[in-house]
Write an enzyme that holds these catalytic residues in place. Sequence first.
Site, PDB file in Angstrom:
ATOM      1  N   GLU A 175      -0.881  21.295  -1.387  1.00  0.00           N
ATOM      2  CA  GLU A 175      -1.416  22.630  -1.140  1.00  0.00           C
ATOM      3  C   GLU A 175      -0.823  23.232   0.118  1.00  0.00           C
ATOM      4  OE1 GLU A 175      -5.609  23.030  -1.047  1.00  0.00           O
ATOM      5  OE2 GLU A 175      -5.796  23.179  -3.211  1.00  0.00           O
TER       6      GLU A 175
ATOM      7  N   ARG B  14      -6.219   3.514  -7.819  1.00  0.00           N
ATOM      8  CA  ARG B  14      -7.671   3.377  -7.657  1.00  0.00           C
ATOM      9  C   ARG B  14      -8.055   1.945  -7.286  1.00  0.00           C
ATOM     10  NH1 ARG B  14     -10.408   7.734  -6.192  1.00  0.00           N
ATOM     11  NH2 ARG B  14     -10.112   9.491  -7.587  1.00  0.00           N
TER      12      ARG B  14
ATOM     13  N   LYS C 287      -6.555  -4.756  -2.272  1.00  0.00           N
ATOM     14  CA  LYS C 287      -5.306  -4.604  -1.534  1.00  0.00           C
ATOM     15  C   LYS C 287      -5.178  -5.637  -0.426  1.00  0.00           C
ATOM     16  CE  LYS C 287      -5.900  -0.122  -0.715  1.00  0.00           C
ATOM     17  NZ  LYS C 287      -5.641   1.234  -0.252  1.00  0.00           N
TER      18      LYS C 287
ATOM     19  N   LYS D 198      -3.052  26.346 -11.734  1.00  0.00           N
ATOM     20  CA  LYS D 198      -1.902  25.476 -11.503  1.00  0.00           C
ATOM     21  C   LYS D 198      -2.314  24.060 -11.881  1.00  0.00           C
ATOM     22  CE  LYS D 198      -3.007  24.637  -6.621  1.00  0.00           C
ATOM     23  NZ  LYS D 198      -2.608  24.840  -5.214  1.00  0.00           N
TER      24      LYS D 198
ATOM     25  N   PHE E  63      -9.679  20.733  -8.565  1.00  0.00           N
ATOM     26  CA  PHE E  63      -8.848  19.700  -9.200  1.00  0.00           C
ATOM     27  C   PHE E  63      -9.611  18.384  -9.280  1.00  0.00           C
ATOM     28  CE2 PHE E  63      -5.733  16.366  -9.415  1.00  0.00           C
ATOM     29  CZ  PHE E  63      -4.711  16.892 -10.171  1.00  0.00           C
TER      30      PHE E  63
ATOM     31  N   ASP F 237      -5.138   6.133  -4.671  1.00  0.00           N
ATOM     32  CA  ASP F 237      -4.976   7.480  -5.220  1.00  0.00           C
ATOM     33  C   ASP F 237      -5.247   7.517  -6.721  1.00  0.00           C
ATOM     34  OD1 ASP F 237      -4.447   8.869  -2.969  1.00  0.00           O
ATOM     35  OD2 ASP F 237      -2.273   8.757  -3.131  1.00  0.00           O
TER      36      ASP F 237
ATOM     37  N   ASP G  67       0.857  -1.177   0.000  1.00  0.00           N
ATOM     38  CA  ASP G  67       0.000   0.000   0.000  1.00  0.00           C
ATOM     39  C   ASP G  67       0.899   1.234   0.000  1.00  0.00           C
ATOM     40  OD1 ASP G  67      -2.201   1.593   0.104  1.00  0.00           O
ATOM     41  OD2 ASP G  67      -2.634   1.266   2.217  1.00  0.00           O
ATOM     42  N   LYS G  68       0.343   2.379  -0.355  1.00  0.00           N
ATOM     43  CA  LYS G  68       1.143   3.603  -0.402  1.00  0.00           C
ATOM     44  C   LYS G  68       0.988   4.412   0.876  1.00  0.00           C
ATOM     45  CE  LYS G  68      -0.450   7.210  -2.398  1.00  0.00           C
ATOM     46  NZ  LYS G  68      -0.463   8.189  -1.307  1.00  0.00           N
ATOM     47  N   THR G  69      -0.232   4.824   1.170  1.00  0.00           N
ATOM     48  CA  THR G  69      -0.457   5.758   2.266  1.00  0.00           C
ATOM     49  C   THR G  69      -0.144   5.111   3.601  1.00  0.00           C
ATOM     50  OG1 THR G  69      -2.205   6.778   0.987  1.00  0.00           O
ATOM     51  CG2 THR G  69      -2.143   7.275   3.336  1.00  0.00           C
TER      52      THR G  69
END
Length: 1178
Positions: free
Chosen positions: A558, A845, A851, A628, A605, A745, A426-428
């Site tokens: 941000e 996604r 996962k 941006k 976004f 993500d 996993d990433k997060t």
Amino acid sequence: MARGRIRSKLRLSHLYTFGCLKPSTLEGDDPPHPLHGPGFSRTVFCNQPHMHKKKPLRYRSNYVSTTRYNLITFFPKSLYEQFHRAANLYFLVAAILSVFPLSPFNKWSMIAPLVFVVGLSMMKEALEDWRRFMQDVKINARKTCVHKTDGVFRSRKWKKVSVGDVVRVEKDEFFPADLLLLSSSYEDGICYVETMNLDGETNLKVKRSLEVTMTLDDEESFKNFMGTIRCEDPNPSLYTFVGNLEYKRQTFPLDPSQILLRDSKLRNTAYIYGVVVFTGHDTKVMQNSTKSPSKRSRIERTMDYIIYTLLVLLILISCISSSGFAWETEFHMPKMWYLRPDAPEDLTNPISPVYAGVVHLITALLLYGYLIPISLYVSIEVVKVWQASFINQDLRMYDDESGVPAQARTSNLNEELGQVHTILSDKTGTLTCNQMDFLKCSIAGTSYGVRSSEVELAAAKQMAVDLEEHGEISMYGTWDSSCTHEIEIESGNNNNPRVPIKGFGFEDDRLMNGNWLRESQPNDILQFFRVLAICHTAIPELEEETGKYTYEAESPDEASFLAAAREFGFEFCKRTQSSVFIRERFSSSGQIVEREYKVLNLLDFTSKRKRMSVVVRDEEGQLLLLCKGADSIIFERLAKNGKTYLGPTTKHLTEYGEAGLRTLALAYRKLDEEEYSAWNSEFQKAKTSIGSDRDELLETGADMIEKDLILIGATAVEDKLQKGVPQCIDKLAQAGLKLWVLTGDKMETAINIGFACSLLRQGMRQICITSINQDGGSQDSKRAVKENILSQLTKAVQMVKLEKDPHAAFALIIDGKTLTYTLEDDMKYQFLALAVDCASVICCRVSPKQKALAVMASDFSIAQFRFLERLLVVHGHWCYKRIAQMICYFFYKNIAFGLTLFYFEAFTGFSGQSVYNDYYLLLFNVVLTSLPVIALGVFEQDVSSEICLQFPALYQQGTKNLFFDWSRILGWMCNGVYSSLVIFFLNIGIIYSQSFRAGGQTADMDAVGTTMFTCIIWAVNVQIALTMSHFTWIQHVLIWGSIAFWYLFVALYGMMPSSLSGNVYRILDEILAPAPIYWMATLLVTVTAVIPYVTHIAYQRFLNPMDHHIIQEIKYYKRDVEDARLWTRERTKAREKTKIGFTARVDAKIRHLRSKLSKKQSNLSHCSAQDAMSPRSL
């Protein structure tokens, strides 16, 4: 609370254009969802939990469990698991048969070991499941505020929360169940939710309550609140929800934007009120979880096949024995007068030899059962528990910040840690820590920021080492600064170290403290800073201690931009419903001016747009569009006169990408009143439309205004990964492992993370596999989607195969929806072929079920990703080799021991007689040979942990299964057969038919059996000592102590009364010990038995050494200290060739730098030649 009240005045829903939010003015116009048929039967009575106590509305409680067993199922399920093993099943049958007269042994010699082995294994299973249970207890004991009666809220444990309860959740708390959002601390019912535990998303999600329930914003308002929810039944779909709320005699449709899922967290919102819809295992996160399965490693499954092989051998020699017994009964029994052939028994009747042979088969099956190691499983269980405890207690995998150690939640799969081919991560929270630093920027064609990224620093360091090793420093040294500048990477000014600022790692005096006013393009720099400070959706919060503002933003990008703007002198300090306020400071000593910018439109976004824009009016009345986004998106929207800085900005973006930084381009345009008025009128119509084409109309409207932009620069942010993540991925890549990153993500976010953690690098070719959108769920539309995906896969496979560049690397990027299609039977092999050929794979996604990475159901948990390196490369390598060697040795010693029983029975006319005393048999597996093999499995180290980390390619011994393939297994089995032949026939040859004692007496069966057993104990223990590479005092005590214990047992057992000791009465001190032939036989047999292994290992070390043999020899002779270059060269050779990881990126950077150095050398040589030929030189 004061801060919460200030924020609650904002109607944040007005900021979001492209979200899933529908215009509030039209809420009542939406028709309710038609809820009929199966799958839509759930009814929830809000604020009336007592209504769900009776059928048919008796829903599940909020108690969750991830355990495998409970008090009722433990014994039947655990016993099934134990006797699912072939060896245990055999010994169960043998134990049952041992109670009958046909058994050659005492029944307790079979029953007691079985009970001990199975009981110990069950205790281990119970202990591990108890740990899971305690984790569940901790989760279920969390508390939340629940409405009791009359507007009073009380704290209650999660497990006591019921369907229909109204709960209040505070900021940074997890939601205890799936809730319908009723209201929040914000006036318009907005709340922010972090869902990284569900889908891996780092960005916060915006949820919004129905307008009709927004007024339920304090505890008193729930005194008389009642309503009814009719909705879908429990299901695992995280992104859908269909239902209606019946409230105040009206019906309102519900959608996913009003649902708060269990295990997600409330962020940036003081509090929310919600009503419980799904509880416990009905919640969507639990619907996505999988039951904790019964897991068995590949080695254990292979071990079953070995046992099947030994069972076949057992049956074969038993059939030989029974046939031999039948032959003896028919032809030789009549001559054996001492068996009374004139009055034969049924089992020795020469008239019926077939019957005698069949009955003898049962006796033989029991007699030769020692070929099957009964203590194998329990010894492995004990070893794995010790290995797991070493993992748990490893201080180098302890996280000081969180106080969390590594935890092996089960020990069944320890050796699998050493055989991993692919890591699915996993990433997060696994790779990232959700923190980014503003590091560099490009403004008006000039690059700013002197601080280097981790990739740049590593490349410079490695480049310097390479140049020194190849003697190139002296060659390039004549170039002086013009050359060395190319490989020097600045790490900032260390003379005046500044205090670290969260989100801001930028260092360059040209822009700090108002110095930017002296730059050549101050107006463009001013516009750049204003874009950073204005174009966002964040909320400022004043820290009273520091007097600075911090920001709660949807994404860490941000937050870093706003931190940068603040440090540059443009501090975002306030947001109202229609304006943002910026405190602008133009010099270090200058006066601060607070300016107001009215926000007219915000185009937020999305993954499709890849950009964000805001339309504002400044204090002079000028209309500006600030934008941006991704550089590819911004560049195609530039005006002809807006490309002034396109060339240098593109160059800088490439350099930033090579440095592993995440980039965005910044642009703006000035708007005139007429154009804006016409556009805004059309855009508001699209914004308030309710048709299925609403999103498309909004996209079209945004494209109309986001054009003719003027490029002013770009940002470069270093994604703050967890400490040591790139280095860990690099080591794992060098160890030959592949890494798949699974993230919820968006695709572009996943790609950026891939660059940050070195899974992707500049120049790597990205293969993006996505599915086309098809309306409807018909078979034709699904077939079209699958055909499109298959076409993409086929083209990608062809492209990879046709690539000729040896340095070319491919990365596969695929989304979760497409992944579902590619894993179907008709496509999975093409997908696998492509994935194997790619250097890295990123799946974006991805849903939690895809996962399957929840810690509550994991086998091993670590606090930081970097600990994975030690878990696999050190503990995994050790565990694999220990278990593999241990199992091979187990089969060796049992074959060496068990076959001597067969030889003796054949030698005695297949009589079914054991040469060994029953107590010898009982102690062999359980005591005399079990402790040394456990020491092998627990303490053996072919190399130290430091060497494992320095030579990661050693890990490939596990993935290639070098120590447990069939050639090695059969080699050990043949060694066991050889040892059994030596032990039996040498003993018989030495002792049989000659004087054994000084008085001329020959040895009886018990003397022969005890001598033979002594030789077995010596041979197998010396063999295990030769097998070990690493000795501690514990191994010495257990190996030589086992031999000593054997002599002690024989002596003490022989001293017992003859009624207990039987034929072995005083056998050691009176019969064996005084006989020199006993000691000579023991020495000769032991030495002869281990000769093949010594010969094999000598041949291998001298002529065909393995990697660890070479390392052992270098360390033993201390060559690593005496010759550092040799050690470095061996370490370099021990790296698996890889195209991902930090090393691969550094290599790519080095190739780039070498190319630049070569060009510069060529140019200098050319210039020198021209100077030499000039008239002045002549």
